[in-house]
Design an enzyme around this catalytic site. Structure first.
Site, PDB file in Angstrom:
ATOM      1  N   GLU A 606      17.442   3.256 -38.680  1.00  0.00           N
ATOM      2  CA  GLU A 606      17.297   2.155 -39.644  1.00  0.00           C
ATOM      3  C   GLU A 606      18.098   0.936 -39.193  1.00  0.00           C
ATOM      4  OE1 GLU A 606      14.988   2.225 -41.655  1.00  0.00           O
ATOM      5  OE2 GLU A 606      14.604   4.360 -41.425  1.00  0.00           O
ATOM      6  N   ASP A 662      13.661   4.306 -32.136  1.00  0.00           N
ATOM      7  CA  ASP A 662      13.934   5.725 -31.868  1.00  0.00           C
ATOM      8  C   ASP A 662      14.863   5.888 -30.667  1.00  0.00           C
ATOM      9  OD1 ASP A 662      12.506   6.869 -33.912  1.00  0.00           O
ATOM     10  OD2 ASP A 662      10.688   7.243 -32.741  1.00  0.00           O
TER      11      ASP A 662
END
Ligand SMILES: *[C@@H]1O[C@H](CO)[C@@H](O)[C@H](O)[C@H]1NC(C)=O
Ligand SMILES: *[C@@H]1O[C@H](CO)[C@@H](O)[C@H](O)[C@H]1NC(C)=O
Ligand SMILES: *[C@@H]1O[C@H](CO)[C@@H](O)[C@H](O)[C@H]1NC(C)=O
Ligand SMILES: *[C@@H]1O[C@H](CO)[C@@H](O)[C@H](O)[C@H]1NC(C)=O
Ligand SMILES: *[C@@H]1O[C@H](CO)[C@@H](O)[C@H](O)[C@H]1NC(C)=O
Ligand SMILES: *[C@@H]1O[C@H](CO)[C@@H](O)[C@H](O)[C@H]1NC(C)=O
Length: 756
Positions: A606, A662
């Site tokens: 995030e 990621d």
């Protein structure tokens, strides 16, 4: 002399003996010292090495790792299969996703909370929450009242010509009532969203409604369907899309070759027609009248569907966020009394014709008006009223008796069959629907009850600590981003230090104000339908108040029991709901390697979205553009180099930002973990897995990505789960080192992209 010698001799002998004794003593001393040291060293070494974690949460995690993984898979060849193989293939009829599993677990927790026999103080928020759930579950009481409560609602709306008394109500009046009092939006949806820039005043948004008939891959086929139905009926087959009163019943195998492609579409419409007919019958209508009105209702719906477009298509075509005013809307779509409708929905806001509003596809709004205008002049009010009431019945479905529920279940099953899915998977148990409705109307209270049960202070502190380790690691790493210029770096650093985090639940749920959430405005009974309507009305008013009383705090986009974390760019807030900070993602009792690998990498993911703005084309003019482009291209090629299971559609340019997040998240989470390890002793390890701490970290990272390897739609922003595991791990040299992956194996390709 002799004596002297003797004396001398004995003196020498004496001193020799003394030396001997001293040596002896010293060796004994040395020996015992060595012994003490070795005991001490043994003790120190023993307590420094990771102890196995054998508390129940750890043992449960070990068991789940063992059953989700596939021990015969090779970690260096297919780490995804090694970690997720048994969850996502083989034993289960349908592939499962670890988030779905957690979501179901949370639903069961909510159910347990709502079904415990605690006696709450009468009229307390908790008591009302539990009472709503119990009333919802009491299907016997709902069935005992039959259609009476619904008939009453229809009368309040002025009735309809299908059954009962009929007062020819005004279209605009019914529409206004439905949208403002009943939460039913038959033609368009209207809601508030914060504006795009400070002070983020709420702006009215007009959007497509939710349709009961699914979008078809090719929207145009609806036209063909209606032409086809019209021709078959011998009726108005030319351009009119309205079938009047004869839609052909299923005729075995009568389709010609050219129509074969459209076969499923008339079937969908027929299933929907039969559903509407069932509703009318249940409400005591005459068969011929029902058929006529249901057919018109379907043609209205399918004409609206023709103009409606899926969200991603509207996005691509730039149809979202078209700014206009109420007056302009009135000109464009004159069949609707916009000002009075919107005033009713958004009361107590004061609205004038010049009020700016946001429309998510003006073309669709124009079509609504055309559809209404094209209805036969003599009967249009009549048909519109029936259409709107049929739409309302579906909205009120959770509160209606079991005959209605069965009709809806029949429709859903039919639609699933036509879509080629197994209908067994469909039937949602009553308790799940009731948990969901309770969650919607009583969210703050149910959220507080959920947090109390599943997310203790200890959990919250540990999660907050974990987050700050991740944030600090990112802050340190920021200095090393070679493609970033000094100014952008400072800007990102400022954003990171000002970032707020909301852990578990919104502040007002964690520290509820007892005076605020008492649901004074909800009336219970006499029927569950009345309770449902009153709760839904109170919910809309609460939502409105939330918008009109601007508060400094971020308003959550998910419920505390949900499983999706997010980062809000406009508020610079990262949100991690309590529903996600649960095993197998997080527990204060897990080894840190698990928490950093699983929840830690979710948190880092995030935070990496802070960089989105620099990664998009033109987002960072002062950056080292050639380097940035080279690294992004490297990333894209890296993801494209994997072969995917047949049938998966995947476009690595759509998923680039999420892939970058990621990859960055894994780097940051690992750095945070190393740093944490330097500062803390007493790390534990999971028993029976044969993994060292770093291997455990990587396995935990992959574990939370477990999901069907090829379940992904072409527009998805995320890569399929298998790539979310293999993409980042095969780009990580330390992964290859800890799992001893020889160079050239799929998980150690030898070259790495160095965006982060
Ligand atoms: C695979 O999963 C099923 C269902 O959880 C379980 O019964 C089975 O033992 C698992 N197989 C292995 C090899 O762990
Ligand atoms: C486990 O992995 C092996 C080797 O790749 C494979 O043959 C087998 O089908 C896998 N089992 C499951 C349940 O996926
Ligand atoms: C229709 O209205 C009349 C008078 O208002 C009333 O007596 C009658 O019961 C109503 N019929 C139905 C079916 O509601
Ligand atoms: C709704 O109200 C508008 C504005 O007063 C009017 O122009 C329109 O004809 C009405 N629509 C219907 C279907 O009666
Ligand atoms: C649902 O379908 C079943 C079988 O297809 C039928 O027997 C039943 O009457 C239908 N239920 C309703 C409420 O229409
Ligand atoms: C992927 O998407 C991009 C942008 O939408 C498009 O230009 C490209 O052709 C797509 N690639 C594939 C293989 O579909």
């Amino acid at each position: 002399m002799e004596t002297v010698w003797t004396q001398q001799g004995s003196r020498e002998e004496w001193s020799f003996r003394r030396t001997l004794m001293r040596w002896g003593l010293m060796s004994i001393l040395l020996l015992s010292l060595t012994l003490v040291f070795s005991v001490l060293l043994f003790y120190i070494f023993h307590s420094c090495g990771p102890r196995p974690c054998e508390n129940p949460v750890c043992l449960e995690l070990v068991a789940s790792y063992l059953t989700t993984g596939n021990a015969s898979a090779l970690p260096c060849t297919d780490f995804f299969n090694f970690v997720c193989g048994n969850l996502t293939s083989g034993w289960a009829k349908e592939s499962r996703n670890i988030l779905q599993v957690l979501k179901e677990k949370n639903q069961n927790r909510l159910r347990r909370i709502l079904e415990t026999s605690i006696l709450w103080p009468p009229d307390s928020a908790e008591e009302k929450t539990v009472r709503f759930y119990k009333d919802c579950m009491d299907t016997e009481a709902i069935d005992a009242l039959g259609t009476e409560p619904l008939t009453q609602v229809i009368e309040e709306l002025g009735g309809w010509s299908i059954s009962g008394n009929w007062t020819l109500p005004d279209f605009n009046h019914t529409l206004k009532l439905l949208m403002s009092q009943y939460g039913s939006f038959p033609f368009f949806k209207a809601y508030l969203r914060p504006g795009p820039s400070p002070p983020y005043m709420p702006v009215i948004q007009i959007d497509q409604p939710e349709f009961q008939i699914p979008f078809l891959p090719d929207q145009r086929s609806y036209t063909e369907v209606w032409k086809y139905l019209g021709n078959k009926c011998g009726g108005r087959g030319n351009t009119s899309l309205y079938a009047w009163n004869s839609i052909p019943k299923k005729r075995g195998g009568g389709m010609t070759g050219t129509m074969a492609k459209a076969v499923s579409h008339p079937q969908i419409l027929r299933a929907y027609l039969s559903y509407l007919q069932q509703l009318g019958t249940l409400l005591g209508g005459d068969q011929n009248v029902i058929l006529e009105h249901a057919s018109i209702s379907i043609s209205i719906t399918s004409n609206l569907l023709l103009a409606a477009k899926p969200l991603d298509q509207r996005k691509r075509e730039g149809k979202l966020f078209q700014e206009t005013t109420i007056a302009q809307l009135q000109e464009m779509a004159p069949s609707i009394d916009w000002l009075s409708c919107l005033r009713a929905i958004f009361s107590p806001m004061t609205l004038s014709p010049s009020q700016p509003i946001m429309v998510h596809d003006l073309e669709y709004i124009r079509v609504i008006s055309q559809v209404i205008e094209h209805l036969p002049k003599d009967r249009y009010r009549d048909y519109l009223q029936s259409h709107m009431i049929l739409q309302l019945v579906s909205v009120l479905m959770p509160a209606l008796d079991s005959h209605f529920q069965n009709a809806q279940r029949n429709l859903s099953q039919k639609l699933q069959e036509l879509a080629g899915q197994s209908p067994i998977s469909f039937s949602i148990p009553r308790w799940k629907k009731c948990v969901e409705e309770t969650g919607t109307f009583f969210e703050p209270t149910l959220g507080a009850m959920f947090v109390q049960e599943t997310f203790s202070h200890g959990s919250r502190d540990a999660a907050t600590q974990l987050f700050s380790e991740i944030k600090n690691a990112l802050s340190r790493h920021l200095k090393r981003l070679h493609w970033m210029d000094e100014g952008s770096r400072r800007e990102a650093q400022a954003k990171l230090s000002q970032l707020k985090v909301e852990m578990g639940a919104p502040e007002e749920v964690l520290k509820p104000d007892p005076a605020k959430q008492d649901y004074q405005d909800i009336n219970f009974g006499p029927s569950f339908l009345q309770t449902f309507l009153s709760s839904s009305q109170a919910f809309r008013e609460r939502t409105m108040r939330g918008f009109l009383e601007p508060s400094s705090s971020h308003s959550w986009k998910v419920s505390p029991w949900e499983v999706s974390a997010y980062y809000s760019m406009s508020d610079n807030v990262a949100v991690f709901p309590a529903g996600l900070l649960q095993p197998p993602f997080f527990s204060p009792d897990y080894p840190s390697a698990v928490n950093f690998g699983a929840a830690g990498s979710v948190m880092a993911h995030e935070l990496m979205h802070i960089f989105n703005q620099y990664l998009v084309p033109g987002g960072c003019p002062a950056c080292d553009i050639p380097t940035l482009h080279r690294e992004l291209l490297c990333l894209q090629q890296h993801y494209e180099s994997f072969s995917l299971p047949a049938g998966s559609t995947f476009n690595s340019s759509h998923t680039l930002l999420e892939n970058a997040a990621d990859i960055g998240a894994l780097v940051i989470a690992m750095q945070a973990y190393r740093k944490w390890q330097q500062k803390h002793k007493g790390e534990t390890i999971l028993p029976s897995l044969g993994l060292n701490l770093y291997q455990l970290f990587y396995r935990s990272y992959a574990q939370v990505m477990c999901g069907s390897p090829n379940l992904q739609d072409a527009q998805d922003l995320y890569s399929p789960p298998i790539l979310r595991v293999h993409g980042p791990l095969s780009n990580t040299p330390t992964f290859a080192r800890y799992f001893n992956c020889p160079r050239g194996t799929p998980m150690n390709p030898g070259s790495h992209c160095q965006l982060w």
